[in-house]
Design an enzyme around this catalytic site. Structure first.
Site, PDB file in Angstrom:
ATOM      1  N   ASP A 133     -44.846  40.827  47.942  1.00 12.95           N
ATOM      2  CA  ASP A 133     -43.557  40.280  47.542  1.00 12.95           C
ATOM      3  C   ASP A 133     -43.354  40.444  46.033  1.00 12.95           C
ATOM      4  O   ASP A 133     -44.115  39.924  45.227  1.00 12.95           O
ATOM      5  CB  ASP A 133     -43.466  38.806  47.918  1.00 12.95           C
ATOM      6  CG  ASP A 133     -42.035  38.312  47.978  1.00 12.95           C
ATOM      7  OD1 ASP A 133     -41.275  38.556  47.024  1.00 12.95           O
ATOM      8  OD2 ASP A 133     -41.666  37.683  48.983  1.00 12.95           O
TER       9      ASP A 133
ATOM     10  N   SER B 227     -35.610  38.181  48.864  1.00  8.30           N
ATOM     11  CA  SER B 227     -36.616  38.542  49.862  1.00  8.30           C
ATOM     12  C   SER B 227     -36.103  38.468  51.294  1.00  8.30           C
ATOM     13  O   SER B 227     -36.602  39.178  52.164  1.00  8.30           O
ATOM     14  CB  SER B 227     -37.843  37.628  49.727  1.00  8.30           C
ATOM     15  OG  SER B 227     -38.485  37.823  48.492  1.00  8.30           O
TER      16      SER B 227
ATOM     17  N   PHE C   7     -52.824  25.783  55.228  1.00  8.93           N
ATOM     18  CA  PHE C   7     -53.883  25.363  54.311  1.00  8.93           C
ATOM     19  C   PHE C   7     -53.397  24.658  53.061  1.00  8.93           C
ATOM     20  O   PHE C   7     -54.172  24.366  52.170  1.00  8.93           O
ATOM     21  CB  PHE C   7     -54.726  26.590  53.947  1.00  8.93           C
ATOM     22  CG  PHE C   7     -55.253  27.306  55.163  1.00  8.93           C
ATOM     23  CD1 PHE C   7     -56.247  26.743  55.945  1.00  8.93           C
ATOM     24  CD2 PHE C   7     -54.719  28.529  55.539  1.00  8.93           C
ATOM     25  CE1 PHE C   7     -56.724  27.380  57.069  1.00  8.93           C
ATOM     26  CE2 PHE C   7     -55.188  29.178  56.668  1.00  8.93           C
ATOM     27  CZ  PHE C   7     -56.193  28.605  57.442  1.00  8.93           C
TER      28      PHE C   7
ATOM     29  N   GLU D 283     -48.475  39.123  54.104  1.00 11.60           N
ATOM     30  CA  GLU D 283     -47.715  39.066  52.856  1.00 11.60           C
ATOM     31  C   GLU D 283     -48.567  38.544  51.703  1.00 11.60           C
ATOM     32  O   GLU D 283     -49.183  37.480  51.801  1.00 11.60           O
ATOM     33  CB  GLU D 283     -46.497  38.146  52.996  1.00 11.60           C
ATOM     34  CG  GLU D 283     -45.663  38.110  51.715  1.00 11.60           C
ATOM     35  CD  GLU D 283     -44.732  36.912  51.597  1.00 11.60           C
ATOM     36  OE1 GLU D 283     -43.795  36.995  50.779  1.00 11.60           O
ATOM     37  OE2 GLU D 283     -44.944  35.894  52.287  1.00 11.60           O
TER      38      GLU D 283
ATOM     39  N   ASP E 251     -44.833  37.426  43.668  1.00 10.23           N
ATOM     40  CA  ASP E 251     -43.448  37.139  43.302  1.00 10.23           C
ATOM     41  C   ASP E 251     -43.328  35.870  42.478  1.00 10.23           C
ATOM     42  O   ASP E 251     -42.616  35.834  41.466  1.00 10.23           O
ATOM     43  CB  ASP E 251     -42.629  37.017  44.589  1.00 10.23           C
ATOM     44  CG  ASP E 251     -41.182  36.669  44.350  1.00 10.23           C
ATOM     45  OD1 ASP E 251     -40.435  37.537  43.879  1.00 10.23           O
ATOM     46  OD2 ASP E 251     -40.787  35.525  44.644  1.00 10.23           O
TER      47      ASP E 251
ATOM     48  N   HIS F  67     -41.879  35.467  38.659  1.00 11.25           N
ATOM     49  CA  HIS F  67     -40.735  34.617  38.308  1.00 11.25           C
ATOM     50  C   HIS F  67     -41.054  33.729  37.105  1.00 11.25           C
ATOM     51  O   HIS F  67     -40.173  33.391  36.317  1.00 11.25           O
ATOM     52  CB  HIS F  67     -40.335  33.735  39.490  1.00 11.25           C
ATOM     53  CG  HIS F  67     -39.455  34.415  40.491  1.00 11.25           C
ATOM     54  ND1 HIS F  67     -38.263  35.022  40.156  1.00 11.25           N
ATOM     55  CD2 HIS F  67     -39.597  34.579  41.832  1.00 11.25           C
ATOM     56  CE1 HIS F  67     -37.697  35.537  41.239  1.00 11.25           C
ATOM     57  NE2 HIS F  67     -38.487  35.279  42.269  1.00 11.25           N
TER      58      HIS F  67
ATOM     59  N   HIS G  96     -39.007  44.104  46.862  1.00 13.70           N
ATOM     60  CA  HIS G  96     -38.160  44.286  45.682  1.00 13.70           C
ATOM     61  C   HIS G  96     -39.041  44.343  44.441  1.00 13.70           C
ATOM     62  O   HIS G  96     -40.242  44.085  44.494  1.00 13.70           O
ATOM     63  CB  HIS G  96     -37.144  43.145  45.545  1.00 13.70           C
ATOM     64  CG  HIS G  96     -37.777  41.786  45.535  1.00 13.70           C
ATOM     65  ND1 HIS G  96     -38.464  41.287  44.444  1.00 13.70           N
ATOM     66  CD2 HIS G  96     -37.861  40.829  46.496  1.00 13.70           C
ATOM     67  CE1 HIS G  96     -38.928  40.080  44.731  1.00 13.70           C
ATOM     68  NE2 HIS G  96     -38.581  39.780  45.966  1.00 13.70           N
TER      69      HIS G  96
END
Length: 482
Positions: A50, A94, A265, A307, A312, A316, A359
């Site tokens: 991601d 996403s 988890f 994933e 990601d 950010h 992306h």
């Protein structure tokens, strides 16, 4: 190999509660019996990093093995580039980007696995969500079948693995349909077998589920819950025959013959790999390996989505060190999967492994930096300052201040006046790289550039060149013969 499918009950159209106007977490349920199927024996493992754009991949390679080294992702025999724009935006989020891979439909931003005419917001711009509950109105688009659903209907086993909440946009795009990605309570209900809101296209349920996000499965009376009702979805999973794991010890006890498993988890996203307590949370590679053991033992063939979701999140925050470590952890999972599948299916004659991203981000590599080699405890490597190729001394900006190799187009660490920096300071795991455009904390944006795609195994030769993300869906189906 022809599949012989006996369907005991006709499956009616599924009406989504997420788009029914009720805002409740229920789908119209249709009784479905699991079809008896001759084992297809084909496997798909779809890896999604991601936010893992080309710059992040390059920086992670230098971070781990230096400029001349290779990550596993670099060794995939087939490769290409993917265009990522959504139906309504040059820069995607996403939800529609992952859904494009999973459904072949280019949808609007914030929409998960729905038709192109689905809107995530009303005419005033307000999202169709209240807290974590969907408020999608009826008639707002229709569901688009996902690869996981299609393969499940053909008798394949299925699994979803992520380091984010299991209800987050990327994993949700494999098994859920909703007009706004933030309706995570509804998304959780769509994943929970036999309960109100369950997506009946999942038949008897996804076989292996690993990730975070307990908060959307716990009743509202629980201190960790984000639900607005009293449903205990974890209890419902157990009643449906699932083994539940909440920590590494419970995860480690799961044997390959365990029929169905859900492991959550963390109450929220799983911990960044750089900070992870290995005694409490499994790594992405460990979850991937366990999933392959569980799914391959069923001898049906399988679909598995993995994933690396927190790449990601670190980007950010413009927190390069955690982003690069997350990318390396993602690459470790790819290596383990390839090694395991070579044992299960030598030569990957019946297995397709795809690796890509949904992306990019606004990350960049600055200056004419001297080669750094890999990052070590004493050398910051690509995380450090730009050094002159000839002198090895820090390069300077117009005000005679040093600057970092890694920077961002936008983000929270925008300095009105730049000052002196040191390698020790900028290599710290909590350091946020500087940005050109200021944003709020965590507000660095996605980027709109093409992303990498690589493949190995059955049908991989067709995954090359420049592809739109929607085309990948058809290439995976073709490889499996669906």
């Amino acid at each position: 190999m022809k599949l012989r499918i006996l369907i005991a009950a006709a499956i009616g159209s599924v009406a989504l509660a997420g788009c029914s106007g009720s805002g409740s977490s229920s789908l119209v349920e249709t009784p479905v019996e699991k079809p008896e199927v001759k084992a297809p024996g084909k496997n798909v493992i779809f890896f999604l990093g991601d936010g893992m754009g080309i710059t992040t991949m390059t920086a992670a390679r230098i971070y781990k093995v230096g400029e001349e080294g290779d990550l596993t992702i670099d060794t995939l025999p087939e490769s290409g580039f993917v265009t990522t724009y959504s139906n309504d935006a040059q820069v995607t989020d996403s939800a529609p980007s992952m859904a494009a891979y999973m459904t072949g439909v280019k949808a609007n931003n914030e929409v998960i696995a729905m038709s192109a005419n689905t809107s995530a917001r009303d005419a005033s711009g307000k999202g169709y969500v209240n807290g974590a509950d969907s408020t999608c109105p009826s008639g707002n688009g229709t569901p688009a079948d996902t690869l996981l659903e299609i393969m499940k209907a053909k008798g394949y086993s299925t699994g979803v693995v992520t380091t984010t909440r299991i209800t987050h946009a990327t994993p949700a795009a494999t098994y859920s349909h909703i007009c706004h990605r933030d309706g995570e309570n509804n998304i959780a209900a769509q994943l929970t077998p036999k309960g109100a809101g369950f997506n009946s296209k999942l038949s008897d349920g996804v076989d292996v589920i690993f990730g975070g996000g307990r908060r959307h499965f716990l009743p509202k009376t629980d201190a960790d819950s984000k639900r607005s009702d009293s449903r205990d979805l974890l209890a419902e999973f157990k009643a449906a025959g699932y083994t539940y794991a909440s920590n590494f010890a419970e995860f480690d006890k799961i044997g390959a013959a365990t029929p169905k498993v859900v492991g959550l988890f963390n109450k929220d996203h799983m911990t960044y790999d750089l900070d992870r307590d290995a005694a409490k949370e499994p790594s992405l590679a460990q979850m991937t390996g366990k999933s392959i053991d569980l799914l391959s033992s069923k001898k049906t063939g399988f679909f598995l989505m993995v994933e690396g979701g927190r790449i990601d999140h670190a980007l950010h925050a413009t927190n390069a060190r955690r982003a690069l470590q997350e990318t390396v952890a993602f690459d470790d999972a790819i290596k383990l999967a390839l090694d395991k599948m070579e044992q299960v299916d030598p030569g990957l004659k019946n297995t397709l492994v795809v690796v890509t991203a949904d992306h990019d981000h606004s990350i960049l590599l600055n200056g004419y930096a001297k080669r750094t080699g890999k990052t070590t405890s004493s050398e910051p490597g690509v995380l450090g300052l730009v050094k002159n190729v000839l002198t090895g001394q820090p390069e300077r900006d117009i005000n005679n201040n040093p600057y970092t190799v890694i920077g961002f187009g936008n983000g929270p660490n925008h300095l009105a006046t730049r000052g002196a920096l040191s390698d020790m300071q900028v290599a710290d795991k909590d350091y946020m790289q500087e940005s050109v455009v200021p944003t709020e904390a965590g507000g660095e944006t996605h980027g709109g550039t093409n992303v990498f795609i690589g493949a190995q195994g059955m049908g991989a030769q067709n995954i090359r060149g420049v592809l739109d993300n929607t085309e990948v869906f058809g290439l995976v189906k073709k490889a499996v013969g669906l």
